[in-house]
Design a protein around this motif. Structure first.
Motif, PDB file in Angstrom:
ATOM      1  N   UNK A   9       0.857  -1.188   0.000  1.00 48.72           N
ATOM      2  CA  UNK A   9       0.000   0.000   0.000  1.00 48.72           C
ATOM      3  C   UNK A   9       0.895   1.241   0.000  1.00 48.72           C
ATOM      4  N   UNK A  10       0.519   2.273  -0.746  1.00 53.86           N
ATOM      5  CA  UNK A  10       1.383   3.451  -0.892  1.00 53.86           C
ATOM      6  C   UNK A  10       1.762   4.135   0.422  1.00 53.86           C
ATOM      7  N   UNK A  11       0.867   4.192   1.374  1.00 53.55           N
ATOM      8  CA  UNK A  11       1.169   4.917   2.602  1.00 53.55           C
ATOM      9  C   UNK A  11       2.152   4.181   3.507  1.00 53.55           C
ATOM     10  N   UNK A  12       2.524   2.959   3.156  1.00 55.67           N
ATOM     11  CA  UNK A  12       3.481   2.181   3.942  1.00 55.67           C
ATOM     12  C   UNK A  12       4.926   2.342   3.457  1.00 55.67           C
ATOM     13  N   UNK A  13       5.154   3.126   2.418  1.00 56.96           N
ATOM     14  CA  UNK A  13       6.488   3.239   1.826  1.00 56.96           C
ATOM     15  C   UNK A  13       7.535   3.697   2.824  1.00 56.96           C
ATOM     16  N   UNK A  14       7.284   4.750   3.575  1.00 59.83           N
ATOM     17  CA  UNK A  14       8.290   5.266   4.506  1.00 59.83           C
ATOM     18  C   UNK A  14       8.662   4.235   5.561  1.00 59.83           C
ATOM     19  N   UNK A  15       7.675   3.519   6.079  1.00 65.56           N
ATOM     20  CA  UNK A  15       7.949   2.492   7.082  1.00 65.56           C
ATOM     21  C   UNK A  15       8.784   1.370   6.494  1.00 65.56           C
ATOM     22  N   UNK A  16       8.475   0.957   5.269  1.00 64.88           N
ATOM     23  CA  UNK A  16       9.228  -0.113   4.613  1.00 64.88           C
ATOM     24  C   UNK A  16      10.660   0.347   4.346  1.00 64.88           C
ATOM     25  N   UNK A  17      10.824   1.548   3.822  1.00 64.83           N
ATOM     26  CA  UNK A  17      12.167   2.070   3.543  1.00 64.83           C
ATOM     27  C   UNK A  17      12.999   2.138   4.819  1.00 64.83           C
ATOM     28  N   UNK A  18      12.411   2.645   5.900  1.00 69.54           N
ATOM     29  CA  UNK A  18      13.133   2.735   7.170  1.00 69.54           C
ATOM     30  C   UNK A  18      13.518   1.357   7.692  1.00 69.54           C
ATOM     31  N   UNK A  74      12.780 -10.357   4.348  1.00 67.04           N
ATOM     32  CA  UNK A  74      11.376 -10.787   4.324  1.00 67.04           C
ATOM     33  C   UNK A  74      10.673 -10.406   5.629  1.00 67.04           C
ATOM     34  N   UNK A  75      11.318 -10.668   6.762  1.00 68.20           N
ATOM     35  CA  UNK A  75      10.729 -10.326   8.059  1.00 68.20           C
ATOM     36  C   UNK A  75      10.495  -8.824   8.184  1.00 68.20           C
ATOM     37  N   UNK A  76      11.479  -8.028   7.739  1.00 67.87           N
ATOM     38  CA  UNK A  76      11.352  -6.570   7.819  1.00 67.87           C
ATOM     39  C   UNK A  76      10.225  -6.062   6.925  1.00 67.87           C
ATOM     40  N   UNK A  77      10.125  -6.611   5.714  1.00 67.05           N
ATOM     41  CA  UNK A  77       9.058  -6.192   4.801  1.00 67.05           C
ATOM     42  C   UNK A  77       7.679  -6.516   5.360  1.00 67.05           C
ATOM     43  N   UNK A  83      -0.818  -4.194   7.637  1.00 72.52           N
ATOM     44  CA  UNK A  83      -1.850  -3.437   8.347  1.00 72.52           C
ATOM     45  C   UNK A  83      -2.871  -4.394   8.953  1.00 72.52           C
ATOM     46  N   UNK A  84      -2.879  -5.630   8.477  1.00 69.49           N
ATOM     47  CA  UNK A  84      -3.859  -6.605   8.932  1.00 69.49           C
ATOM     48  C   UNK A  84      -5.153  -6.564   8.138  1.00 69.49           C
ATOM     49  N   UNK A  85      -5.217  -5.691   7.151  1.00 75.99           N
ATOM     50  CA  UNK A  85      -6.413  -5.548   6.322  1.00 75.99           C
ATOM     51  C   UNK A  85      -6.172  -6.192   4.956  1.00 75.99           C
ATOM     52  N   UNK A  86      -7.245  -6.517   4.266  1.00 69.03           N
ATOM     53  CA  UNK A  86      -7.127  -7.058   2.923  1.00 69.03           C
ATOM     54  C   UNK A  86      -6.446  -6.020   2.026  1.00 69.03           C
ATOM     55  N   UNK A  87      -5.608  -6.500   1.121  1.00 67.44           N
ATOM     56  CA  UNK A  87      -4.908  -5.586   0.215  1.00 67.44           C
ATOM     57  C   UNK A  87      -3.541  -5.164   0.694  1.00 67.44           C
ATOM     58  N   UNK A  88      -3.001  -5.820   1.740  1.00 65.99           N
ATOM     59  CA  UNK A  88      -1.670  -5.458   2.233  1.00 65.99           C
ATOM     60  C   UNK A  88      -0.577  -5.714   1.210  1.00 65.99           C
ATOM     61  N   UNK A  89      -0.781  -6.661   0.301  1.00 62.59           N
ATOM     62  CA  UNK A  89       0.182  -6.868  -0.772  1.00 62.59           C
ATOM     63  C   UNK A  89       0.787  -8.252  -0.785  1.00 62.59           C
ATOM     64  N   UNK A  90       1.842  -8.383  -1.575  1.00 62.62           N
ATOM     65  CA  UNK A  90       2.536  -9.653  -1.763  1.00 62.62           C
ATOM     66  C   UNK A  90       4.034  -9.403  -1.851  1.00 62.62           C
ATOM     67  N   UNK A  91       4.799 -10.468  -1.600  1.00 58.14           N
ATOM     68  CA  UNK A  91       6.251 -10.430  -1.767  1.00 58.14           C
ATOM     69  C   UNK A  91       6.636 -11.605  -2.660  1.00 58.14           C
TER      70      UNK A  91
END
Length: 112
Positions: A9-18, A74-77, A83-91
């Motif tokens: 999800x777009x709003x998770x970018x900063x958290x993922x990058x960090x 993988x663990x960090x991503x 978010x626990x909601x549908x649409x969190x994504x895939x790796x």
């Protein structure tokens, strides 16, 4: 070497990058994409008219890593993007056969 592709999800970018920076991942490529999975889009109302949004905005993150870093990445991503909601994504994880840093000519893990 592995190529890790995460759709988030777009709003998770900063958290993922960090999260990736904290574990020593120094570079990534980010693309804006649209798609759907089980979420299958949603309905929106615009100027009084209801319409279906079939393709939802997502971000595609690509990270090239040494194979030894895979579990940690993988663990960090998952921790950062969830978010626990549908649409969190895939790796997705793909093998990388060869890598070259154009500027220096370094190859494989040294090029990452």
């Amino acid at each position: 070497m592995k190529l890790v592709i995460a759709i988030i999800k777009p709003f998770k970018l900063d958290e993922v990058r960090d999260a990736l920076t904290r574990i020593g991942v120094h570079g990534m490529t980010v693309s804006e994409v649209k798609g759907y999975g089980r979420q299958k889009g949603h309905m929106e109302i615009y100027r009084g008219a209801e319409y279906a949004v079939n393709f939802l905005p997502k971000l595609r993150i690509e990270v090239a890593i040494a194979t030894e870093q895979l579990d940690q990445v993988m663990d960090a991503l998952v921790a950062a993007a969830k978010t626990g909601q549908i649409g969190d994504g895939k790796i997705f994880v793909l093998p990388i056969e060869q890598a070259v840093r154009i500027r220096t000519g370094e190859t494989d893990v040294d090029a990452l």
